[in-house]
Design a protein around this motif. Sequence first.
Motif, PDB file in Angstrom:
ATOM      1  N   ASP A 368      43.580  35.896  43.398  1.00  0.00           N
ATOM      2  CA  ASP A 368      43.794  36.411  42.057  1.00  0.00           C
ATOM      3  C   ASP A 368      42.574  36.160  41.169  1.00  0.00           C
ATOM      4  O   ASP A 368      42.634  35.438  40.170  1.00  0.00           O
ATOM      5  CB  ASP A 368      45.044  35.782  41.454  1.00  0.00           C
ATOM      6  CG  ASP A 368      45.478  36.492  40.172  1.00  0.00           C
ATOM      7  OD1 ASP A 368      46.390  35.969  39.506  1.00  0.00           O
ATOM      8  OD2 ASP A 368      44.907  37.549  39.839  1.00  0.00           O
ATOM      9  N   GLN A 369      41.470  36.769  41.531  1.00  0.00           N
ATOM     10  CA  GLN A 369      40.259  36.737  40.718  1.00  0.00           C
ATOM     11  C   GLN A 369      39.296  37.782  41.269  1.00  0.00           C
ATOM     12  O   GLN A 369      39.509  38.327  42.362  1.00  0.00           O
ATOM     13  CB  GLN A 369      39.602  35.352  40.755  1.00  0.00           C
ATOM     14  CG  GLN A 369      39.137  34.904  42.141  1.00  0.00           C
ATOM     15  CD  GLN A 369      38.676  33.465  42.141  1.00  0.00           C
ATOM     16  OE1 GLN A 369      39.481  32.543  42.262  1.00  0.00           O
ATOM     17  NE2 GLN A 369      37.391  33.264  42.004  1.00  0.00           N
ATOM     18  N   ASP A 370      38.270  38.080  40.502  1.00  0.00           N
ATOM     19  CA  ASP A 370      37.293  39.056  40.964  1.00  0.00           C
ATOM     20  C   ASP A 370      36.628  38.566  42.247  1.00  0.00           C
ATOM     21  O   ASP A 370      36.253  37.390  42.354  1.00  0.00           O
ATOM     22  CB  ASP A 370      36.223  39.296  39.889  1.00  0.00           C
ATOM     23  CG  ASP A 370      36.735  40.160  38.747  1.00  0.00           C
ATOM     24  OD1 ASP A 370      37.880  40.650  38.845  1.00  0.00           O
ATOM     25  OD2 ASP A 370      36.000  40.343  37.758  1.00  0.00           O
ATOM     26  N   ASN A 427      39.308  42.664  41.252  1.00  0.00           N
ATOM     27  CA  ASN A 427      40.422  41.764  41.525  1.00  0.00           C
ATOM     28  C   ASN A 427      41.373  42.579  42.395  1.00  0.00           C
ATOM     29  O   ASN A 427      42.279  43.255  41.905  1.00  0.00           O
ATOM     30  CB  ASN A 427      41.107  41.304  40.242  1.00  0.00           C
ATOM     31  CG  ASN A 427      42.163  40.243  40.503  1.00  0.00           C
ATOM     32  OD1 ASN A 427      42.886  40.300  41.490  1.00  0.00           O
ATOM     33  ND2 ASN A 427      42.259  39.269  39.609  1.00  0.00           N
ATOM     34  N   SER A 478      37.625  32.010  45.374  1.00  0.00           N
ATOM     35  CA  SER A 478      36.765  33.114  45.767  1.00  0.00           C
ATOM     36  C   SER A 478      35.595  32.634  46.606  1.00  0.00           C
ATOM     37  O   SER A 478      35.069  31.536  46.416  1.00  0.00           O
ATOM     38  CB  SER A 478      36.219  33.823  44.512  1.00  0.00           C
ATOM     39  OG  SER A 478      35.237  34.754  44.849  1.00  0.00           O
TER      40      SER A 478
END
Length: 480
Positions: A368-370, A427, A478
Motif C-alpha cells: 500500500d504505497q507507490d 500504488n 517498498s
Amino acid sequence: MAKELPTSRLARGTKLGVAVAGNVLRAQKTRRSMRGRSEAVRERMAEESMIRATEQMVMVLGTMKGVAMKLGQMLSVLDLDLVPPEHRERFQRRLAVLRDSAPKVSFDTMRGVIEKDFGRTLEELFAEFDAEPIAAASIGQVYRARLHDGRAVAVKVQYPGIDTAVRADLKNLAMFRRVLQSAMPWVTPAVLDELRLNLESELDYVAEAHTQREVAALFADHPFIVVPATMPELSSTHVLVSEYFPGRGFEEIRRLPEAERDRVGEIIYRFYVGSLFTFHEFCGDPHPGNLLLGEDGRVAFLDFGLFNRMDPEHVRFEATCIRAAAEERAEDLRQLMIDHGIIDSPEEISPEDCLEYVLAACEWALIDQDLTITPELASGAFVLAVDPRASEYAGMKQQNLPPEHLFSRRADFLTFGVLGQLEATANWHRIAREWLYGDEPVTELGKQHHAWLARRGLPRKPAKRSAPRKAAGGKRTSTK
C-alpha cells in the motif's frame, strides 16, 4: 530472403537436438579445459560457456517461431537473470529481436497466402496494400492496407506452414524441456503444458477475429483503452483484417517522461489484470509488441489469439485468495487451496509456506504505497514462484495448480514484466482494491473508468466489502 521455415516434426526436432547436443559437448569441453586452471580463469570460462549456451537458445528460439518463439517473447518481457550483469545489455538486444522483429518472409510468399485463402487477387481484395510489413509476430506478419471503401486496415498474415510447425513443436515438448532447461531451468513441465493447451488456438484467425470484435465492442467509447475492431467477413483461417490504429510502439513509450510512462503503466495494468476481475475474461498474451500509444493518449491493445474467459467462480476464488494473502490470513489461504484441490498434500505445506509463496508472486500489488516496477523486481518474483533452482516454496511448486489458474497467473507475471520494462510507478494495491474490495477509485484514470462503466451499464465487481481485519500491505515495505 528468410530461410524456409522447417515444418516437419523431425526437422524441427533435429534442430533442437543439435542445440542440446552442442550444449552437452560444449560443457564437456569446458570441463576438460578447466583442469589445472586458476579459480578466476575457471569462473570466467564457465561464465563464457553459459553465455554461449544461452545465446544459442536465443538463436534457436528466433529461427523456429511457434512455441519456441513464444517462450522467447516471455524471456524478453521478464528479463530473467540468465547471464552476468555485464552481459545483460547484449543479451537483451538479442531478445528484443525475438520480441519485435521476427525473421521476415518475402512479400510474394505472404501475398500467396492471402490469395490462396480467398481465391481472389490482392487487387480485388484491397485498393492499396503496402508490401513492407509494419510488424512481425510469433506466427505471422502485419501489413498496412486500404479497403475499396477507403478504410485503413491492418492485415495480419500467417507464415506459410506455421500451423504445421506449431503442431510439430507441441509434439516435441519432451525435447523442448531437455533443450530449454539447459539454459532456462524455469521452463518447467507446467509452463510448457500451459502453452500447449493455449497456443494452438492462436492459429485460427477466424476465431481470433470474432473474439477481438467482441472485446472491441466491450470497450467501445472507453476513455483510454481501445481495441481495434476486426472484420471477420474479410478474415480467413490465415488472414485477419482489423482497423488500423496509428500509434507509437513500446520503445518510443519507454523514452517518454516518467509521468507519461506511469499513466501508460496504469492503463496496461487495468486492461490486462483488471479485466479478469471485472469481466471474467482477459488477454493471455501481454507483451510490448501488443500495444500502441495513440496521439489522443489512448492505448490500443492488439492480438487476441490467446484470450481466456474464466468461470466466475474461479475468478472469485482467485480474488478471495489474494485478499487472504493481503490480509496475511495464512490459515484461511491454505484451507482455501486445500478445498479447491490445489494443495493435494497438506501435510507438506504449512500455512506460512502457502502465504509466502502467494506473496512472492503477487506482493507487488499488495504493497500500500507507490512502487516502481523494475525488470529485476518482475523477474525476481517469477523466478521465486516457478524456478526449481530457487529452494523457496519447493513444496508449493509441486502442488496442482489447475490450467485456468496457471493461465491467469502467467498473464499476471507477463503484465508485471511489461510494467518492469516500462519502469512504471503507481500504488498498484490501491488500484487493485477496486476489483478486490469494491473500493472507490483513487486515481484519475480509475474515476474515468468507473464513469464509463456506469454509462455502459456494466456492473462493478465485486460488491463493496468490509475493510480487511489487517491493513493490506501493513507489514511490507517498498523495494523501490
